[in-house]
Each structure stands twice: as C-alpha cells, then as structure tokens.
Design a protein around this motif. Structure first.
Motif, PDB file in Angstrom:
ATOM      1  N   TYR A 178       3.555 -17.818 -57.178  1.00  0.00           N
ATOM      2  CA  TYR A 178       3.285 -16.381 -57.133  1.00  0.00           C
ATOM      3  C   TYR A 178       2.502 -15.978 -55.905  1.00  0.00           C
TER       4      TYR A 178
ATOM      5  N   ILE B 137       4.872  -9.447 -55.585  1.00  0.00           N
ATOM      6  CA  ILE B 137       5.020  -9.142 -57.010  1.00  0.00           C
ATOM      7  C   ILE B 137       4.703  -7.662 -57.217  1.00  0.00           C
TER       8      ILE B 137
ATOM      9  N   GLN C 211      -1.786 -13.302 -59.826  1.00  0.00           N
ATOM     10  CA  GLN C 211      -0.981 -14.247 -59.049  1.00  0.00           C
ATOM     11  C   GLN C 211      -1.757 -15.549 -58.833  1.00  0.00           C
TER      12      GLN C 211
END
Lengths: 746, 746
Positions: B4, B9, B497
């Motif tokens: 991530y 994102i 993340q």
C-alpha cells in the motif's frame, strides 16, 4: 491499602439517572432517522407461501419493507453463545432475521421503515402473507416422544433436542444409589417467567460507506459487534456497537442481540439508506423475546441414615422454545451449578435436555438455569431431612462442599462461607424457635431454607475474557476504558473503587469510559454475575503495571533532574542529604490517593504526570486476561404466611446471607441481593407466562403479568459474609444473579 | 513488503465528503442546544468601566450572558504552546476568556446563549458597556520604541516584546562577516495574511455532572482537552474533546483552541446548564482569530567571491498582535527553519522579536514562520548571485546543507535531496533557456527560484509525541485508534497504508478511529507537518510488536493443538512431515495481506484471530513515543508575467520539487503541495489584511479578502524526490506545509 474498596460510595450514574440527563436507547435520535415496525407471525408453526409487500411499499412515508426475500438468509443465534463457544464445540445456529418457516406466534415475518412510527405500523396492515399451517407442539415432554412434529428438523433431525443432551457425572451413580439408606425422588414443574426489564429492546442503526453503527440495549457490545459482523458480512473493525450509554435493565435478556432489535434496525438501515430506530413495544418485548426456561426436573437423592448424601441423579427437560439461543449452555448450568454445586455428593449423574417447542424462545435470565436446578435439589434435601427427622439446617451444613474440595469445576473450591451463610440466615429468621411449630387456623406460618451457589463468570466453559485500556492524563487523572455496559447494577462504580485502590489515585479523578466498542478493547460484557469480579481482577493486574510504570519513571526523573527539581517550585521534593542526591529505587516509592511518596519524597501524581507529558511520555497500559472463576455462595431463609382458605401466600421475611468474598461497595451489593429477592419472590409465588393455544402467551405486558409490587415485598435482611476469596479482586466474588437463586425455592 | 505504501489509494474520507454524509462541527445538533453570539470590542485598547447585562438577560429566550464578571479570570494561551512548552521554559499566558481590558478591535467582551441564533444576536444590542479608551499602537517598529504605550504591561513590563527576544547563533558572526567578500543586506516587509479555511471556528459544549464534552474544530483534541481542564479547573479525565469527526480545514489556525469557540461555548454551557453551540461568523473568523505574522525581517548575508556563504545575520520583528499565542515559538522557527536551515553558513546570528500591538492576534499558519524567514534569506541569496554574476541555481547548490551535516538541530541532517530538487525544478521550468532573457514591452516574463526546508514536527523544541491503540478484532480486522484529526490532508488514509504494510493486513480491513479523546490515548495532534510522519513512525514500532505477538501466538497454537487442527476443516494447515508435527518458530512465520505463512503453513489471520478469541485472547498493543524529526526539503521555480503598465502579475507556472523522503500516497502528497502552492501564490501576489485605524482590519470575509481563484492558478508541476529518510516511516518525511514556503518567495 484500601481507601475505597469496602465503602458505600454513591454510584457514579446516580446524577445522570436522578436528573433524567442519562441517555437510554429509547431517547436516541439521529438526523434523518426512520422508525421501524415489525409484522409477526399469527401462527405457531407455518411456512410462508407468499408475501406481497407492494402495497405497503407504495404507502407515503414508507422507505423500506424487509422480508426473508430481500435480507440475509444467514443462520445465526441471537445469543452470545454464537461467538463464545469454546474450541471443540459448535454453537447452535438456528435463527434467521426473517425465517421462511415461522416457528412461534410472534416470529418475525416482515419489517417496515417509515418516516413515523404510525406510518410504519399502518404499513404492516398492507403486507399480504399466505401461510401453510404446519403442526405445532408445545409441551417439553410431548416433543420428546417418537413421531412428534419437528420444530427444527435441520438442527435436530428425528427429535426436538437442540444441540444436546448435556450429560455428565462424578463417581458411579448406580453404586452410590445402592449405598443409600434413605431416598427421595421429586419432580418439579417449572413455569416460564419473564425478565420484564423496564426498557424494552431497542436499537438505532446507521449504515453508510460500508460502516455500521448500532446504538442499542445489548449487555454485550463487543460480542454483539462480532455477531453483526458475521450476520451481515461486514468487517468487525467497521462496526461500532454502543450503549448510549445506559441500559434500562438486563437480567440476561440481551446477552447478545436485544430480541432482534439490532438486526432489524440494521437490515432496514441497509435497505432504506437512512438511520432506523426500532423500539420493541411492551407487548413485543413480553411476547417476542427470551423468557426463562420452564420445564420439568426430576431428581433422585440418596443419603445415609446419618444424613450423608451419597448419590444424586437429575434429569432436566427444559423448554427452549422455537430457537436454541442459550438452551444448551443453560441446561448445562442447571446441572453444574443448580444440582452439582452445593453439596459433597460423591456419585452424581446429570442428564439435561434443551428441547424445541413452537413457543417463544427461552434464554438467559438472572441465574441462568441455576434456580431451576436449585429448586429441584433443595426440595429433595428437605424431603430427606423430613424422612430422617433432621433439622434441614444441620443436614445442609453436614453436606455442603468446603474450601479446597474437588468438584465439577476443573479446580478446587476457592473459598466458601456457605455454612456461615446458613447459620446467619437461620439466626436472622429465628429458625430454632419457629421451625416445626404446628400451625392451625386460617392463617398459618412456616419457615424454610434454601442454599446454593452460582458462578462468578462463564470461564472456562464458555469464552470469557476482558481487556482494558488505562491511561494517566496530563493532570494525573485516570481514564479507564472497558467494554462493559452499565445495566443498572452499579458495576461502573465498583470498578472505579478497585481502580482507585489498586493504582492509588483519588476516585473522583477517575473517568470510566464504557459501553462503546469504539473506545474499548474486547470485553465479553455483562453476564454470569461477572462484571465487577472479572474487570476488577484484570484491574488488579494491569493497574499494578501502570503504577509500576509511574513509580519507575518517577524514580528515574528524581535521579536525573536534580538541578531542574531544585529550581522548580512546583516540585516539592527535599532530596538533599549529606551525601548529596541519593539514588531513588522505584521499589522504595509508593502511591496513595495520588501522592507519590518515599523517603523525603512527597510529590503529587499531577506533577509527575505533567513532567512526563512535557518530556513526551504518557503512562498507558493495556492487558487482556481470562478471569479466574470462584463461585459465590448463599443461603436464604424465609418466613411465609398462607391463607388456608384462599391459598394466598404472603412472604413475611427473607434473610439473605451471601458469601460474596468481599463487598467492594456494600450498599450496591445489598441492592443487587434485594433486587434478586424481589424477582425471586415473583418467580416463587406470582409470576407465570400462560400459553393459550392458537393465541400464544397471554401475558402481553405488565398489566397481564403479575410482577410483585412493593406492598408484597417481605422484610429483607441482607447479610454479607466475606470469605476473602484468594482469586478475586480484593477477595470479591460475583453477586448479581445470586439474590434470586435461593429465593425462588421458598 | 509494501502493498500500500507508495500507492495512490483513494482517501478514506472521500465517500463521506462527496456524499455530504460526513459530519462537521457546523452540522452538529444536540438535544436542548442553545446558540451563542459574542459582543466584541469596538476599541483597539480600552478598559471596561461598567457592563450591564440585565436587559439582555431579561430578553425572552436568553439563557445566559457571560462577561468577565461571572466567568473564569484565569490567564491562559489559546495556542497549544500553553501545554507543549518543554521543561525549563514557560509559556506566555496572557489571555482571558473575557478580559477586563480589551486589546484589539474584536476582543471578546460578552457572550449570550439563547434559544435561537437570532435572539442571541439581538440580545447583544441590549448589553451596555462603558469603556475608558486607552492609547493604542499598531506598528511593530513603533511598539519597540522607548515610551511606547504598553499592550501587555504585566507580561512585558517596559516594552512590548512578548516572552522574547529569541536569539541564537552558530560560529562567530562578526568574524565571519569580516571574512566576507560580497555582501547583501535586505529588509522584507511582510503582510498579514489569513488562513481563510472553509469551516469557521465552532464548538458545541455540554456540561453536566462535572463532565465537559466539547465537539469542535480544533486540530489538537488532546492538548485542547488539557487546556480546557486547566482553564476551567476540571479533571482532564472528565473532559471529552471531539472532532465530529471532520474539520473543514486547519492551516494552523486551530492548533489549541479554535479562536475562542471551545471556551465560550463551554463557559455558556456552564452558566446556562444547557448545551451551547457557538459558530464563528465569517466576519468573526476573519477578524477575531489568529492570522499569519506580518512584520519586518532584515537579513545580512556575506559570501566569498566563489559564492561560499560565510556569515548570516537576521533580525526579525514580527507583529503578534494583542496576545502571544504562538508568537514566541514562531519567531524561533523563522530563525531556525527560515534562515538557518537551508545553507551551510558557519557563522550565524539570529535575533527575533515577537511584539505586541493592539491588533488582532497572529499565530500559527501553514509554514509557521518559515515562509517569512525564507523570503528574507532567499532574496539576499539572489542579490549575492546578482553581485557575483552567478547562476542562482549554482550558488544555491554550492551552499546547501548535505546529509550528515551538523546544523541547528541537535543531530545531523538525516537526509536531503535538496540539490536534486533544485535541478528538477530548474529543468521543469526550462531554467537555462529562460533565465536572464532581457524582456521588453508591456508584458514581460521572468523566472525565479527559491529553496528551503521546514520540520517534520516540533520535537525536540516543543512537546511532541504520539500514543496509539491497536487491536485485532475477532475476525482479523484491525482497529487503529489515534488522537489525530482529519483536517483534510488525508492523513487518516496514509496512516492506514502504513499500518497495512507494517502489520501485513489488507487495508480495507482496517478501521481508523480518530478525532476523539474518549477513544484514543494522547497525541499532540496535527501541526508542524507532522501527522503522517510521526504517527507513521510510531506505527512502525507498535505495529511490529502487534505482528510479533500474532506470529508468536500462532506458533504456540500450531505447536500445541495438533489434534484440534487436524480435525478442524477451517484451518488449512498441512504440517505433517516424516517426523510428525515439527515445531514452528515464531521467527519463521510472516504475515502479508492477512495471511500468516511459513513452511507448509498458510493460515488467514481471521482464523487465528478467532481461534485466539475463543481461547480468551485479543491481540492488542499500545505505545507512546517521541518521534524523530528529519526535515523535508524543497525548491520551487516560477515563471511569472508582469504587466508593466498595470503592475498586474500572472504566475504562469510553478515547478515544485520536494524531497519528501518517500511518498506514502503520491496523489495525496501532490494535493498537499498544490494546495500549498495556491496559498503561496495568494501570499505572494494578492492577499493582505489591511488595517484601518479605529476600525480594525478591513477584510471581513471572502468578498473583502483576495484569495486567488482557480483562474489565477499557474500550471503546477509537482516533482516528488524520495531520499528515503532513515528515520521516517518507510523513508517518509513531512510535507503538509512545504508547498507554501518557497512559493511565497516568487
């Protein structure tokens, strides 16, 4: 050091409740909130052939109509057993939010979410349901017969026993029975009774962006969150379950889901994309949520002529209604606590059947099966005493288990003052003088006794554990976050008394954050007389760690900041000696009432907390533990008056002696016992749910359910005995359920 | 392992904000809530001789009128410096909720709580105040003159310097100056500018039973709780401060109290015994809350002929207005980051004066003093380049500090790609081709450059630390509780993340609980470009502990439950070998995306979490740390067009190159930089708060304050350089404030 434990500290929810400032789920309003109403089955057993909601949906103000067709079909249990069944066992998952086959009069068929409650109720009338009637069955004995109609054929194919039977034993019953010299066999027929808690089941659910938030009346926020996650397939981390924070009584009826309030509100929120509030009407609460288990218990007790018990066999058939909920676990407790707990009986056998019927579901209710077992065994004990012409007091005392005895728990009896309880209760009621006095005339009086035990929580038979967060704020005040509820027992007050004493801070500087899964780690919640005992136990461990961290940091601070300390008028600390600035060992420091003290040291915690803060340190601690489980003990004596013409019974006095280990807050313990006695009196002489075939239970509210009122209350003499249990926090054991257990056996 | 970190994102507050579902303080309503309005001083300096509130109190619908007479007289600071001043230093406490002597046009005189906002405003007209006018003073240079009127005579007797001056140095300035061969001396005059964040200051306060709950717009819930505790003398444990959870922009203006919203709402709640909501009007927000510091900075820079800088002296006089708030700390940062941070200059001297005037208070604003210092020094650097006829790019690159250099921080430079930033920004703007091109005609173009640095948080110069709770839910999903806000920067996304990668779980199974002191341990909050860097840093430590606990428990579980595992179809684990059931070392296990793996082992975390749960174990972790502080670096080039007749400036392009260590979420980093550039453009060419004597600042709202609009935005080329800082989480450093800093120096 005990500044608070043992004191009658006023409860910390008192102000909120006395002023009406305290929020309950019934009070909750959120913006855009809709109201729910539920259509319930008029049939005890039927298959839904068709259901047409189109007219209801077309009604102005209706936002969603939920039926089995547009909602989850997942099978679950509304009881917490769903997520607290220990490794190797499986919970009984036999419920659905809206079943296609309804199994009792009141079962959920459909629900409406509408702008107002009135519209929601109106809309129910427009839902058209066609049923195929199926054969229904009600009596626990009947349902066990060969060829009886099947209530849950998928769960218990070929019979109506749900997830059982429960069987266990000690020694060799047949051999023990053969050694007996006097015998008693009795059968008790047990009524259904209802918790009748003040606040009906209720929930307000909001569902948005994959997040579900439910404000509700559950006693177990964390397990309820797990259950909702499973049922609706949402990550647990994305669900918040909250008490608002108060809950208007529990008594077991919402260990897990509150009726189906959380489920129906959530399901309607998902369908309508609006927050939905669902409040059970009093009628729904009485007729569509768990009751206590009724049924039959037969018990055979054998004793020697000197009164020594040698064998006990018990068979229980308890009516769990249409769904299992806690049926299996409860029937186990009936055996373990209710029949096998009180006396040394070397040869025991227990066989318990939780059976399905087409009636409202029975589940957890204060005492959780123990009162039922106690009634049976205590009746048999009295019968043996009568046969032997022995004083029932002496017979009991001779046979009670003693501290250190092995018994049904996988560890010995931790502590028991049961014989002292029996003596104290007997003395209070003036047993010797009143017992066995021949009575004549219309009004006759008599005295009786019952003894017993229960649990202090569910470990190790069910999942039962606590976790907690503690932190010291920058001004030295303490934040305690726990996932327990305040269902009215005052646990949140007792917990703070323990925290104050364990950590050594003034109680009025502590805040207890409770009742929200957002702010607390896992806690199984309130059930099984556990809350104060188990959270208190955890606090003694984690509180000690927090205190050690504070004292150790303080020692380092004192040792390494001489110039700072000497020049800082806020720190009162004369540490100079002939040899300069002597080193402080953390172990030489202590803290009491928020003052850290040692030789020439006397510093308020608020100073240390702030000095730590400005150096980038907060004192925080967290821990997770499985509690020990040392049961409480109790003996009640009663004086009762009977009108021989009318049959009316008046309970004149109950002497309630309880070995509670240690009373953390005596007046709150007395309150629990008195409340339990009141419920027990109702159970014994007044209350009963009466089933009317094709109509369901008659008792649709307080006006049709005979709770005892204050004018029927006996004098209650509450006697607290403190055996100082070695496992409990400050010696305490559980108490919440115990007041009821021996009372019912008047 | 990075699934991530480094990915774009989508932000996890996006849905709430795009749908309007997200709650801001302006949206909050609580039952029984009253509305507040505030009477403000029409005088720049005056003593209240008398104040009569009786007619206002008599108005129907008015519940309380607060003045200095019936409220706390405690002195405090509305800035977080009040509780974040490190040991040995003292914060400047010069504010009161309602002062008896008002010190600027807009100062708080009285407040009303009433049933409606309209009634509250109407009631203000009935409050009768008599003032004794005192001499007022406005210019920072004037206030420093002998005999100037005193703004805060108790705080700075004899002068108007608040808690200063700040002076520090490196080497020997006089000697360094003597070694110089070319010299530049420049003075910049700095305007006041306003944060102009979208949501005005607001708070909803409830006070009952000794508990204070404040829902508000602060960027720093935990410090704000500490401040409220001190000001109102309430235990910190009994105060909850909450964002609801969103905050409509911060930019520094609510680090601590939001204007005085929390204080006035709380004070009125205490007086009226009702919840009170106080929302600043746009006018109040512009005219009665902190601005950026304006003032004068004079800087003298000496260099060798080869361009090597040898000495820098800077004197800053910044106008902090009527109250200090962040004046002292900010003037320090102007020196440390703004003047001493970017270049190797062996002989440095800095002298900074935060001075009082009878104007609205200046405080924290994105960049916190660094833009002001940067403007002065970068102008001098360009002047030296001009004198030496050197390319300003080359002059800068020659002098920038390098990784490992000693400088003003008490530890060496951790990482810097500043020269790469300079090159990248130059290349993007086509520097070589465009620089120095003689322009003629009405419209002329030019390019420029500025470089600089800032901080990644306030440690070790102010109190700066984080604590956090982590827990794995029973289904393996993760709960992260932190006391940071979401002020719009997207930090709550970046943190998840990092958590997902550190612990090894899928990001969409994580919930971030933020913005409430009830659910999180102490965190200093959002300021100083710190949030993602410091919480991320803590997560790398505590997340590792949590993961180790999970893997270690898993190893024990696998080793000790062979029969259970073999008979359990839910656990996919083929651990059989020729030698039986080989022992698993925790160190041989790893977890990625929620799967625990090792040799012949592949178990979902949800299985392990549930197996742990049914054995009474939740994986929980908490930790408290002071973060490291490795500054980010940046260089912006700009191409600008000037209309030689009108003086109008158009910014054509900004190339913004930033050494951010590592972009946790590149698109969010770009968003921060672009937002900073927009603010910087306004600061450089359009925005200014204009003071009108006896009337106060002219700029009472967006219509009178010239924020740049989208049509004035230049093309922005955002260039991210990743130096992979050794101290930062996954190599990251701060970024939030940096986009603005070099932009202002166009």
């Amino acid at each position: 050091m005990s500044n608070y434990v043992g004191q009658n500290i006023p409860r910390n929810d008192g102000w909120d409740k006395a002023t009406g400032n305290g929020m309950f789920t019934h009070d909750v309003k959120v913006p855009g909130m809709l109201y729910a109403a539920v259509l319930r089955s008029p049939h005890a057993h039927a298959r839904i052939i068709s259901i047409d909601t189109s007219e209801a949906e077309a009604l102005a103000g209706v936002y969603a109509v939920a039926t089995y067709k547009n909602t989850t079909r997942k099978f679950f249990s509304t009881s917490v057993a769903m997520v607290t069944t220990i490794p190797g066992e499986e919970p009984v998952l036999d419920q659905q939010v809206f079943p296609e086959i309804v199994r009792y009069i009141g079962d959920e068929v459909a629900a409406v979410a509408a702008k107002t409650e009135k519209i929601a109720r109106e809309a129910l009338k427009y839902i058209k349901v066609k049923y195929e009637i199926l054969p229904a069955i009600y009596d626990p004995i009947e349902v066990m017969k060969e060829g009886a109609p099947q209530v849950q054929p998928n769960i218990s194919p070929g019979n109506n026993v749900c997830g059982g039977p429960i069987e266990f034993g000690l020694g060799d019953f047949a051999q023990g029975w053969a050694e007996g010299e006097v015998f008693s066999e009795i059968t008790v027929v047990l009524p259904r009774v209802k918790q009748a808690q003040l606040e009906t089941h209720a929930a307000v659910a909001t569902y948005a962006n994959g997040y579900l938030k439910v404000i509700c009346t559950t006693q177990t926020i964390h397990p309820t969150k797990m259950m909702l996650a499973y049922i609706f397939n949402i990550p647990e981390s994305k669900i918040i379950v909250e008490n608002p924070p108060y809950v208007g009584g529990g008594f077991g009826v919402r260990i897990g889901i509150s009726g189906k309030a959380e489920l129906i509100a959530s399901q309607l929120a998902m369908l309508s994309h609006q927050p939905v509030k669902y409040v059970y009407t009093r009628e729904e609460d009485f007729l569509a949520s768990d009751t206590r288990h009724g049924g039959y218990i037969t018990c055979r007790l054998a004793a020697k002529k000197d009164g020594t018990f040698v064998a006990l066999d018990t068979k229980a058939i308890l009516n769990t209604g249409a769904y299992a909920t806690f049926g299996v676990e409860l029937v186990g407790v009936t055996g373990a606590c209710g029949t096998a707990g009180t006396y040394r009986i070397p040869n025991l056998h227990y066989l318990g059947y939780p059976v399905y019927t087409n009636q409202q579901t029975a589940g957890a209710f204060r005492g959780f099966g123990t009162p039922q077992g106690t009634m049976a065994v205590e009746t048999a004990v009295d019968d043996i005493a009568k046969q032997l012409n022995m004083d029932p007091i002496e017979l009991r005392k001779k046979n009670t288990v003693k501290t250190g005895d092995s018994w049904w728990f996988p560890f010995p009896v931790g502590s028991t003052d049961l014989n002292k309880c029996i003596d104290a209760a007997a003395q209070s009621i003036n047993w010797k003088e009143k017992r066995g006095k021949k009575q004549v005339g219309k009004i006759r009086r008599g005295v009786g006794i019952a003894a017993g035990t229960h649990v202090s929580n569910a470990a190790p038979f069910c999942v039962d554990y606590n976790a907690i967060y503690l932190r010291i704020e920058g001004d030295g005040t303490l934040h305690v976050a726990s996932g327990i509820p305040e269902i009215g027992a005052g646990s949140t007050t007792g917990i703070l008394q323990i925290a104050a004493d364990v950590i050594g801070v003034p109680m009025d500087t502590i805040h207890m954050e409770f009742g929200s899964t957002a702010s607390s780690p896992f806690d199984i919640g309130s059930h099984a007389t556990r809350t104060l005992y188990t959270v208190g136990h955890l606090l003694t461990l984690v509180g000690k760690e927090l205190k050690e961290d504070i004292l150790s940091w303080t020692a380092d601070f004192l040792n390494n900041n001489r110039l700072y300390i000497e020049s800082n008028p806020k720190i009162q600390c004369d540490r100079m000696s002939n040899s300069g600035w002597p080193n402080v060992e953390a172990g030489s420091l202590n803290m009491n009432e928020g003052i850290i003290c040692g030789e020439n040291i006397d510093i308020p915690l608020y100073t240390i907390a702030y000095e730590a803060h400005i150096r980038g340190k907060q004192f925080i601690a967290t821990k997770c533990t499985v509690p020990p489980n040392s049961p409480p003990w109790h003996a009640h004596t009663a004086e009762v008056e009977v009108d021989m013409e009318t049959g009316m019974i008046r309970v004149l006095k109950i002497a309630a002696a309880h070995d509670i280990g240690k009373a953390i807050n005596p007046i709150l313990v007395e309150g629990q016992i008195e409340g339990g006695v009141a419920m027990g009196v109702g159970y014994a002489i007044r209350e009963e749910m009466t089933y009317v075939e094709d109509k369901g239970f008659y008792n649709s509210g307080y006006h049709k359910y005979m709770l005892p009122t204050i004018d029927m209350m006996p004098e209650i003499d509450t006697i607290l005995l403190e055996s100082n249990d070695p496992s409990g926090p400050f010696g305490a054991k559980g108490i919440g359920e115990c007041g009821l257990i021996p009372t019912a056996q008047l």
